[in-house]
Design a protein around this motif. Structure first.
Motif, PDB file in Angstrom:
ATOM      1  N   GLY A 129       0.770  -1.342  -0.122  1.00 14.47           N
ATOM      2  CA  GLY A 129      -0.058  -0.133   0.047  1.00 14.47           C
ATOM      3  C   GLY A 129       0.928   1.120  -0.145  1.00 14.47           C
ATOM      4  O   GLY A 129       0.288   2.275  -0.152  1.00 14.47           O
ATOM      5  N   ASP A 130       2.247   1.161   0.185  1.00  9.79           N
ATOM      6  CA  ASP A 130       2.904   2.359   0.256  1.00  9.79           C
ATOM      7  C   ASP A 130       3.010   2.944  -1.173  1.00  9.79           C
ATOM      8  O   ASP A 130       2.977   2.336  -2.238  1.00  9.79           O
ATOM      9  CB  ASP A 130       4.448   2.044   0.580  1.00  9.79           C
ATOM     10  N   VAL A 131       2.853   4.181  -1.148  1.00 11.30           N
ATOM     11  CA  VAL A 131       2.910   5.266  -2.602  1.00 11.30           C
ATOM     12  C   VAL A 131       4.432   5.007  -3.198  1.00 11.30           C
ATOM     13  O   VAL A 131       5.421   5.517  -2.543  1.00 11.30           O
ATOM     14  CB  VAL A 131       2.669   6.541  -2.374  1.00 11.30           C
ATOM     15  N   VAL A 132       4.449   4.761  -4.288  1.00 10.88           N
ATOM     16  CA  VAL A 132       5.810   4.539  -5.076  1.00 10.88           C
ATOM     17  C   VAL A 132       5.887   6.000  -6.034  1.00 10.88           C
ATOM     18  O   VAL A 132       7.053   6.300  -5.922  1.00 10.88           O
ATOM     19  CB  VAL A 132       5.849   3.216  -5.987  1.00 10.88           C
ATOM     20  N   LEU A 133       5.034   6.295  -6.588  1.00 11.28           N
ATOM     21  CA  LEU A 133       5.241   7.678  -7.592  1.00 11.28           C
ATOM     22  C   LEU A 133       3.651   8.170  -7.614  1.00 11.28           C
ATOM     23  O   LEU A 133       2.847   7.418  -7.634  1.00 11.28           O
ATOM     24  CB  LEU A 133       5.896   7.329  -8.825  1.00 11.28           C
ATOM     25  N   VAL A 134       3.848   9.365  -7.934  1.00  7.79           N
ATOM     26  CA  VAL A 134       2.562  10.145  -8.394  1.00  7.79           C
ATOM     27  C   VAL A 134       2.959  10.929  -9.721  1.00  7.79           C
ATOM     28  O   VAL A 134       3.582  11.740  -9.662  1.00  7.79           O
ATOM     29  CB  VAL A 134       2.179  11.056  -7.024  1.00  7.79           C
ATOM     30  N   LEU A 135       1.764  10.906 -10.329  1.00  9.03           N
ATOM     31  CA  LEU A 135       1.808  11.815 -11.762  1.00  9.03           C
ATOM     32  C   LEU A 135       1.104  12.860 -11.496  1.00  9.03           C
ATOM     33  O   LEU A 135       0.084  12.944 -10.690  1.00  9.03           O
ATOM     34  CB  LEU A 135       1.275  10.866 -12.942  1.00  9.03           C
ATOM     35  N   ASP A 136       1.555  14.054 -12.141  1.00  5.37           N
ATOM     36  CA  ASP A 136       0.778  15.249 -11.919  1.00  5.37           C
ATOM     37  C   ASP A 136      -0.575  15.124 -12.733  1.00  5.37           C
ATOM     38  O   ASP A 136      -0.694  14.334 -13.765  1.00  5.37           O
ATOM     39  CB  ASP A 136       1.539  16.415 -12.807  1.00  5.37           C
ATOM     40  N   GLY A 137      -1.554  15.777 -12.103  1.00  2.30           N
ATOM     41  CA  GLY A 137      -3.117  15.535 -12.768  1.00  2.30           C
ATOM     42  C   GLY A 137      -3.667  16.506 -12.008  1.00  2.30           C
ATOM     43  O   GLY A 137      -4.862  16.307 -11.431  1.00  2.30           O
ATOM     44  N   ALA A 138      -3.347  17.953 -12.240  1.00  2.56           N
ATOM     45  CA  ALA A 138      -4.300  18.845 -11.550  1.00  2.56           C
ATOM     46  C   ALA A 138      -5.641  18.889 -12.281  1.00  2.56           C
ATOM     47  O   ALA A 138      -6.775  19.091 -11.373  1.00  2.56           O
ATOM     48  CB  ALA A 138      -3.652  20.328 -11.554  1.00  2.56           C
ATOM     49  N   GLU A 139      -5.686  18.890 -13.245  1.00  2.49           N
ATOM     50  CA  GLU A 139      -7.063  18.951 -14.089  1.00  2.49           C
ATOM     51  C   GLU A 139      -8.091  17.641 -13.757  1.00  2.49           C
ATOM     52  O   GLU A 139      -9.172  17.769 -13.728  1.00  2.49           O
ATOM     53  CB  GLU A 139      -6.760  18.874 -15.588  1.00  2.49           C
TER      54      GLU A 139
END
Length: 381
Positions: free
Chosen positions: A108-118
């Motif tokens: 369940g740990d977060v590995v990465l996050v993509l940008d996605g403001a929209e």
């Protein structure tokens, strides 16, 4: 007339006698007859002499029987218990990379996050719309209860509320796909991306390994597979010489087509991840204990048909042969089964005799048992 001289007369007499001797043929047969008589006499002496057969001396021992686990040895390699390649579920720019090579992560740990403001704004819009539809549905229900609005309006309000709820869930799912999480606990072995890079959907970003337990993979021959059971104890010797213990956790029910061998897995506890994957290993599987003896390797020999076994001393002092079953190959010697409990094993001189030969047996001492060469003496019977 003058009388002939004496020596002249004697010469004529000798000449006449010699001519008569040659004419009889006795001259040519004297030597042959003498030789024949000599040979015949020699043969007669040999026939009259007592016959003696030379026996080889061998050293024998009565072994001490032990209970020993059959050891099945196979070549293998270590592997992770689980291995997966993490990939993006949506396209976007890599905004935050939260791991590095060698990091330990939990499920369940977060590995990465993509940008996605929209995409996040779409979630906010859907949430506002849901709140609006919720209030509208509540007002319609109140008006229907008061008799101001017909009851058919309730169905329309509830349908609009359900649609708004579905839009919010879809928008939230789209945002969730911007995040890559660990599906199980393990170690990040590879990272293939950098922050700020554009990643399409399905792009491989990292390799996650679970090394506790680490698994030793091998293949057992069809002759030995009957001695291997799930749960059997096994020792695994790593290429470094370290020996670790584990248990058989899986045996394939289908043989490999090319080799006719059965893949197996041995699970080994590896809490500190000290045993890496991909290391050469020797798997030693223990089966049920059998009655056996431990003997030096030099004792084992082959019979006329090429079967592996031991030469033993029969009750009539002749040489016998018993086939053996190799249980284990230890530094102290071979562990063998299939030997009769009352057998006298020839431990020295066994390669100089054959089955059925009569021999002279002497007790073997510790030097002979350890593999020293016995004197090849010969004694008359």
């Amino acid at each position: 007339m003058a009388m002939p001289r004496f020596h002249t007369v004697a010469a004529f007499v000798v000449l006449a006698v010699s001519a008569a001797w040659v004419a009889t043929g006795e001259f040519s047969s004297i030597g042959s007859a003498a030789q024949d008589n000599s040979d015949q006499a020699h043969k007669t002496e040999q026939a009259d002499a007592p016959q003696q057969k030379l026996l080889r001396t061998v050293a024998v021992m009565q072994p001490d029987f032990i209970q020993h686990n059959r050891i099945i040895r196979v070549s293998g390699v270590t592997a992770p218990d689980k291995r997966t390649t993490l990939a993006t579920r949506n396209a976007g720019i890599l905004g935050e990379l939260k791991v590095e090579k060698g990091d330990t992560v939990q499920v369940g740990d977060v590995v990465l996050v993509l940008d996605g403001a929209e995409k996040q704004s779409m979630v906010n819009t859907a949430r506002v719309l849901l709140d609006q539809r919720q209030k509208e549905a509540e007002n319609v229900e109140r008006l229907v209860k008061e008799g101001i609005t017909p009851s058919t309006q309730i169905d329309s309000a509830r349908s609009a509320l359900a649609s708004a709820r579905s839009q919010l869930e879809a928008a939230q799912a789209d945002v969730d796909r911007l995040t890559v999480v660990a599906p199980f606990s393990g170690v990040i072995d590879k990272v293939m991306v950098e922050e700020g890079s554009w990643l399409p959907s399905g792009e491989a970003v990292a390799v996650l390994l679970q090394l506790d337990p680490v698994v030793a993979l091998g293949e057992v021959s069809e002759r030995e597979i009957a001695h291997v059971k799930v749960g059997s104890e096994a020792d695994v010797r790593l290429i470094s010489g370290e020996i670790v213990s584990g248990k058989v956790r899986h045996i394939s029910l289908e043989a490999t087509a090319g080799t006719r061998t059965y893949p197996i897995e041995v699970a080994i506890a590896n809490p500190d991840n000290l045993i890496p994957a991909g290391m050469t290993a020797e798997i030693m599987i223990k089966s049920a204990a059998v009655t056996a003896v431990r003997l030096p390797r030099s004792v084992v020999t082959l019979d006329a048909a090429g079967n592996l076994g031991l030469r033993i001393l029969n009750a009539d002092s002749t040489v016998g042969f018993v086939p053996i079953d190799l249980i284990d190959d230890s530094p102290e010697g071979l562990v063998l089964s299939g030997i009769p409990l009352d057998a006298k094993i020839i431990v020295a001189g066994q390669d100089l005799v054959s089955e059925g030969d009569k021999v002279k047996a002497v007790p073997a001492d510790a030097t002979l048992i350890s593999g020293a060469t016995v004197k090849r003496a010969e004694q008359p019977e």
